[in-house]
Design a protein around this motif. Structure first.
Motif, PDB file in Angstrom:
ATOM      1  N   SER A  20     -39.848  29.418  62.507  1.00 17.65           N
ATOM      2  CA  SER A  20     -39.580  29.876  61.137  1.00 17.65           C
ATOM      3  C   SER A  20     -38.265  30.634  60.995  1.00 17.65           C
ATOM      4  CB  SER A  20     -40.721  30.768  60.656  1.00 17.65           C
ATOM      5  OG  SER A  20     -40.774  31.948  61.452  1.00 17.65           O
ATOM      6  N   THR A  65     -38.030  44.538  56.621  1.00 14.11           N
ATOM      7  CA  THR A  65     -39.051  43.542  56.311  1.00 14.11           C
ATOM      8  C   THR A  65     -39.041  43.332  54.803  1.00 14.11           C
ATOM      9  OG1 THR A  65     -40.400  44.309  58.158  1.00 14.11           O
ATOM     10  CG2 THR A  65     -41.499  42.981  56.514  1.00 14.11           C
ATOM     11  N   ASP A  95     -40.166  34.626  60.056  1.00 17.57           N
ATOM     12  CA  ASP A  95     -41.434  35.005  59.426  1.00 17.57           C
ATOM     13  C   ASP A  95     -42.103  36.122  60.219  1.00 17.57           C
ATOM     14  OD1 ASP A  95     -40.834  32.935  57.750  1.00 17.57           O
ATOM     15  OD2 ASP A  95     -42.653  31.760  58.156  1.00 17.57           O
ATOM     16  N   VAL A  96     -42.667  37.092  59.502  1.00 17.65           N
ATOM     17  CA  VAL A  96     -43.339  38.227  60.150  1.00 17.65           C
ATOM     18  C   VAL A  96     -44.471  37.741  61.046  1.00 17.65           C
ATOM     19  CG1 VAL A  96     -44.751  40.274  59.721  1.00 17.65           C
ATOM     20  CG2 VAL A  96     -42.697  39.876  58.356  1.00 17.65           C
ATOM     21  N   LYS A  97     -45.226  36.738  60.571  1.00 17.46           N
ATOM     22  CA  LYS A  97     -46.350  36.224  61.378  1.00 17.46           C
ATOM     23  C   LYS A  97     -45.876  35.757  62.742  1.00 17.46           C
ATOM     24  CE  LYS A  97     -49.585  34.643  57.842  1.00 17.46           C
ATOM     25  NZ  LYS A  97     -50.231  33.472  57.243  1.00 17.46           N
ATOM     26  N   GLU A  98     -44.792  34.990  62.751  1.00 17.37           N
ATOM     27  CA  GLU A  98     -44.289  34.466  64.020  1.00 17.37           C
ATOM     28  C   GLU A  98     -43.675  35.576  64.870  1.00 17.37           C
ATOM     29  OE1 GLU A  98     -41.337  31.043  65.854  1.00 17.37           O
ATOM     30  OE2 GLU A  98     -41.487  31.253  63.687  1.00 17.37           O
ATOM     31  N   VAL A 101     -46.352  37.660  66.784  1.00 19.06           N
ATOM     32  CA  VAL A 101     -47.248  37.022  67.751  1.00 19.06           C
ATOM     33  C   VAL A 101     -47.181  37.698  69.119  1.00 19.06           C
ATOM     34  CG1 VAL A 101     -47.632  34.894  69.065  1.00 19.06           C
ATOM     35  CG2 VAL A 101     -47.435  34.808  66.582  1.00 19.06           C
ATOM     36  N   TYR A 104     -49.000  41.028  68.846  1.00 15.88           N
ATOM     37  CA  TYR A 104     -50.453  40.867  68.769  1.00 15.88           C
ATOM     38  C   TYR A 104     -51.028  40.454  70.119  1.00 15.88           C
ATOM     39  CZ  TYR A 104     -49.883  41.084  63.686  1.00 15.88           C
ATOM     40  OH  TYR A 104     -49.586  41.486  62.419  1.00 15.88           O
TER      41      TYR A 104
END
Length: 197
Positions: A20, A65, A95-98, A101, A104
């Motif tokens: 992303s 962000t 992307d923040v989600k990517e 990872v 997390y």
């Protein structure tokens, strides 16, 4: 445009931008000056009116962000390009989600490791507490039996610590009580015998 895109546009997810991530240029009119990885025909058409673009065009640099031009939460790094005569900004976003990872994954590993350590810790505490309480429970039961007149309590001494010393003292006390009780019974028996004689 081809020369700019050759530098700015990268669709290879293994190149460091991931699935992303993208870098792009924005002009003073907040329109893209390089191709978007996600939108075709974006040059001079896609408007990037984000806080990162505004800050970069005002000469600031930073990382924040934001929601990007696609309205997706991204980590955005921005700055003004240093080419005389061009008032363009450069933005690099993922992307923040990517981006999160690995964080997390690390957090999951830390929580799993913490759970394992807690289980080991409580297991050790349980073993130590049983090692302490088991002889004390035996001493308590022996003291109750001693109070009921059962003087043959001789507890095994398993340790050389304070509990072992207490067990030895209890055994000595139980033996002394047994001997004194036997002496008293013999005296009483002797008195009763002299009464009958």
């Amino acid at each position: 445009i081809d020369a700019v895109n050759a530098i700015m546009l990268n669709n290879d997810p293994l190149s460091g931008l991931g699935l992303s991530g993208e870098t792009y240029l924005v002009g003073p009119d907040f329109r893209m000056r390089s191709a978007s990885r996600f939108q075709e025909n974006s040059i001079l058409k896609t408007v990037v009116n984000t806080q990162s673009a505004i800050n970069a065009l005002h000469g600031n640099t930073g990382v924040t962000t934001i929601h990007d031009y696609r309205n997706i939460p991204v980590l955005s790094s921005y700055g003004k390009i240093g080419v005389p005569g061009l008032e363009w900004a450069i933005l690099a976003e993922i992307d923040v989600k990517e981006a999160m990872v690995p964080i997390y994954d690390t957090l999951t590993r830390i929580m799993l490791l913490s759970a394992i350590i807690l289980v080991i810790f409580f297991g050790c505490v349980l073993l130590i507490s049983r090692r302490i309480t088991k002889p004390l429970i035996r001493l308590r039961n022996a003291a109750i039996n001693l109070g009921k007149g059962k003087y043959d309590s001789n507890l095994p001494v398993d340790t050389d610590d304070e509990i072992g010393a207490l067990t030895k003292s209890f055994n000595i006390m139980a033996q002394q009580i047994k001997e004194k009780t036997n002496e008293l019974q013999l005296e009483r028996f002797g008195r009763m015998r002299s009464v009958f004689d």
